[in-house]
Design a protein around this motif. Structure first.
Motif, short mmCIF file in Angstrom:
data_model
loop_
_atom_site.label_atom_id
_atom_site.label_comp_id
_atom_site.label_asym_id
_atom_site.label_seq_id
_atom_site.Cartn_x
_atom_site.Cartn_y
_atom_site.Cartn_z
N LYS A 5 -1.06 16.93 10.27
CA LYS A 5 -1.38 15.95 11.07
C LYS A 5 -1.76 14.64 10.44
O LYS A 5 -2.29 14.55 9.41
N SER A 6 -1.42 13.37 11.04
CA SER A 6 -1.68 12.09 10.26
C SER A 6 -3.22 11.67 10.51
O SER A 6 -3.75 12.20 11.41
N ILE A 7 -3.72 11.32 9.28
CA ILE A 7 -5.00 11.12 9.35
C ILE A 7 -5.49 9.88 10.16
O ILE A 7 -6.65 9.78 10.47
N ARG A 8 -4.57 9.28 10.56
CA ARG A 8 -4.84 8.01 11.31
C ARG A 8 -4.16 7.97 12.82
O ARG A 8 -4.80 7.27 13.69
N THR A 9 -3.09 8.82 12.97
CA THR A 9 -2.55 8.87 14.41
C THR A 9 -2.31 10.36 14.94
O THR A 9 -2.82 11.27 14.23
N SER A 10 -1.70 10.50 16.19
CA SER A 10 -1.76 11.83 16.57
C SER A 10 -0.42 12.62 16.11
O SER A 10 -0.11 13.56 16.44
N ASP A 21 0.91 -1.12 -0.15
CA ASP A 21 -0.18 -0.02 -0.08
C ASP A 21 0.91 1.31 0.06
O ASP A 21 0.51 2.12 -0.70
N GLU A 22 2.00 1.08 0.86
CA GLU A 22 2.83 2.57 0.86
C GLU A 22 3.45 2.78 -0.31
O GLU A 22 3.51 4.02 -0.75
N GLN A 70 -7.23 10.84 -1.92
CA GLN A 70 -7.86 9.97 -1.19
C GLN A 70 -9.64 10.05 -1.35
O GLN A 70 -9.87 11.16 -1.70
N PRO A 108 -11.88 14.58 7.25
CA PRO A 108 -10.84 14.36 8.44
C PRO A 108 -9.70 15.14 8.36
O PRO A 108 -9.21 15.42 7.17
N ILE A 124 -6.37 14.71 5.60
CA ILE A 124 -6.65 13.81 4.50
C ILE A 124 -5.80 14.52 3.20
O ILE A 124 -5.14 15.70 3.27
N LYS A 176 1.04 4.04 -2.63
CA LYS A 176 0.68 5.59 -2.26
C LYS A 176 1.96 6.50 -2.83
O LYS A 176 1.77 7.74 -3.38
#
Length: 401
Positions: free
Chosen positions: A341-346, A51-52, A254, A247, A250, A55
Motif C-alpha cells: 500500500k502507498s504510504i500517502r494514498t489508498s 524527489d522521485e 525512510q 505507517p 513505509i 529516491k
C-alpha cells in the motif's frame, strides 16, 4: 549599464563563507570535509534532480550495495553507508539547501556512520549571523539536540504498519536544582562577558559578526556554585521508552520524526526531535520495488506445457493463479492488488510472479520410462513445437554457414 548583482555581489559572499568556515573548523575536520565525495555524484544524479529521481537512485544503489547481499565486502559496506548519508541529506529539503550552499562544511560534526545516535548541528546558522538573525541564535543554541535511532523491521511489518516501543538514552531535568544548574540555595548570576545578552561582537576582517557568548553559551547567566548532582548542566543522564507508530507502506531508508522527543533543552529551552531511521529487512521470498513485489514461481514441466492452477504466496496468504498452457521460463505474471500500500494514498501495488519451469530430479523408474517414451514420440515432430530450440538452431546455422 546596470551592474549584475548576481555575479558582482554573490560570488564574493560565497568565497567569504568558505574562508569563514575554514577559520572556524579544526584542521583535521576541514581536511576531512575537503576530501568528502560529492553527494550528487554518490547517487549519480544532477543537482537539479527531483524527489522521485533522488529516491529512485537511492533504492537502486542501496539494493546493490546492501550488506546482506555483499557479505564480508568492506568496500560495498562503506559504499552503502555513503549512499545512506547522501540520501539522508538530499531527501531533506532543509538539509539539501544547506548542502547546496556550504557543502560538507554545513554538516561538520553531525554526519554519523549510520549506527546508534548522533547530535544535530547546522553550520549554516553561523553564516546567518553575518546577515541578521543574531537574536534568534541565542534561543537556538539552547534547544535540545536532535537524536537518531535506527530500527529494523520485516517486510510484513512495513506493508501493514506497526507500533514499536524503543528505549533511548536521554537526559532529564535535575531533581536537585530543578534545571537551573546552580547549587541548592544559590542562583545563576548575570554573565560578566556579555552583560546578560548571551551574544558578543566579533570582528572578522571587514565584518563585525554577532556570536554566542563563549562564557555563558548564550544563556546570559553564569553559575558560580554548580549543582553537586548535575555539575551545572541542569540535566542528568537517563533512559526513556518511546512508542513509534510505523505507517503502512513505509520503505527502506525512510525516517519518522517524533517532535520534542530528542534531548531536552538546557534551562527550560525546547527539546530537540527524535528521528527514527527505518531499515526493512530483506525477505526470503519477495523483493520490493516501490509499491510492487516480485518473486520467483517454480512450476512443473507438465503445468508449463498443459496449463493449470497453482498456489502463489502473498504477504496476506496464498492465492490461486491460472498458468496458461505452453508457458516458458521467464514469463512474468501479475497478481493485482497484492503488493504494498502507498504510504500517502489508498493505492496498492501488484505482485509479479516470474515463472521458472523446474526440471524434475530423483526420478522413479516409471517416470524415467514415460519421459523416454515421450522423447521417442517427439523425435522428428514439427519444430514449431519447440520454438526456442528452433530459434537457437537457426542462429547456429546462420553463424556457421
Amino acid at each position: 549599464m546596470q551592474p549584475i548583482y548576481g555575479l558582482h555581489f554573490y560570488y564574493p559572499v560565497l568565497l567569504f563563507r568558505q574562508s569563514f568556515a575554514r577559520e572556524q573548523l579544526p584542521e583535521n575536520v576541514w581536511n576531512k570535509i575537503m576530501t568528502e565525495v560529492d553527494f550528487y555524484e554518490v547517487l549519480g544524479i544532477s543537482r537539479t534532480a527531483g524527489d522521485e529521481e533522488i529516491k529512485k537512485a537511492y533504492r537502486k544503489l542501496a539494493m546493490k550495495y546492501h550488506p546482506d547481499r555483499n557479505q564480508g565486502d568492506k568496500s560495498a559496506e562503506e559504499k552503502f553507508k555513503e549512499v545512506q548519508r547522501a540520501y539522508e541529506v538530499l531527501s531533506d529539503p532543509q538539509k539539501r539547501s544547506t548542502y547546496d550552499q556550504f557543502g560538507h562544511a554545513g554538516f561538520s560534526g553531525n554526519m554519523g556512520d549510520g549506527g546508534g545516535f548522533s547530535g544535530s548541528f547546522d553550520f549554516g546558522d553561523i553564516f546567518s549571523q553575518m546577515f541578521g538573525g543574531g537574536g534568534a541564535r541565542q534561543q537556538q543554541n539552547h534547544k535540545g539536540a536532535d537524536l537518531q535511532y535506527h530500527i529494523e523491521i520485516t517486510l510484513e511489518e512495513a506493508a501493514r504498519g506497526i507500533k514499536k516501543k524503543i528505549t533511548i538514552p536521554t537526559h532529564e531535568e535535575c531533581d536537585v536544582c530543578h534545571g537551573s544548574g546552580a547549587k541548592a540555595g544559590t542562583s545563576p548570576v548575570t554573565c560578566g562577558m556579555c552583560g546578560g545578552s548571551g551574544v558578543v561582537q566579533v570582528r572578522q576582517a571587514i565584518f563585525q559578526i554577532q556570536q554566542t557568548c563563549p562564557t555563558c553559551q548564550g544563556s546570559g547567566k553564569q553559575i558560580k556554585d554548580p549543582c553537586v548532582k548535575c555539575h551545572g548542566d541542569g540535566l542528568v543522564k537517563t533512559r526513556k521508552t518511546v512508542e513509534v507508530s510505523i505507517p503502512a507502506g513505509i520503505d527502506d531508508g525512510q525516517r519518522i520524526r517524533l517532535s520534542g522527543e530528542g534531548e531536552p533543552g538546557k534551562h527550560g529551552a525546547a527539546s530537540g526531535d527524535l528521528y527514527v531511521m527505518v531499515k526493512v529487512r530483506p525477505h526470503q521470498v519477495f523483493e520490493r520495488d516501490g509499491m510492487d513485489l516480485h518473486c520467483e514461481l517454480p512450476i512443473s514441466f507438465t503445468i508449463a506445457a498443459l496449463g493449470g492452477e497453482v498456489e502463489v504466496p502473498t504477504l496476506d496468504g496464498k492465492v490461486k493463479l491460472n498458468i496458461p498452457k505452453e508457458t516458458q521460463t521467464g514469463r512474468r505474471m501479475r497478481v493485482r492488488g497484492k503488493g504494498i500500500k502507498s504510504i500517502r494514498t489508498s493505492a496498492v501495488g501488484d505482485l509479479y510472479c516470474h515463472i521458472v519451469v523446474e526440471t524434475p530430479v530423483n526420478l522413479t523408474e516409471r517416470q524415467r520410462e514415460l519421459l523416454e517414451e515421450f522423447e521417442k514420440i517427439s523425435t522428428g515432430l514439427d519444430r514449431s513445437q519447440t520454438p526456442r530450440q528452433k530459434s537457437f538452431m537457426d542462429k547456429l546455422r546462420d553463424l556457421f554457414d
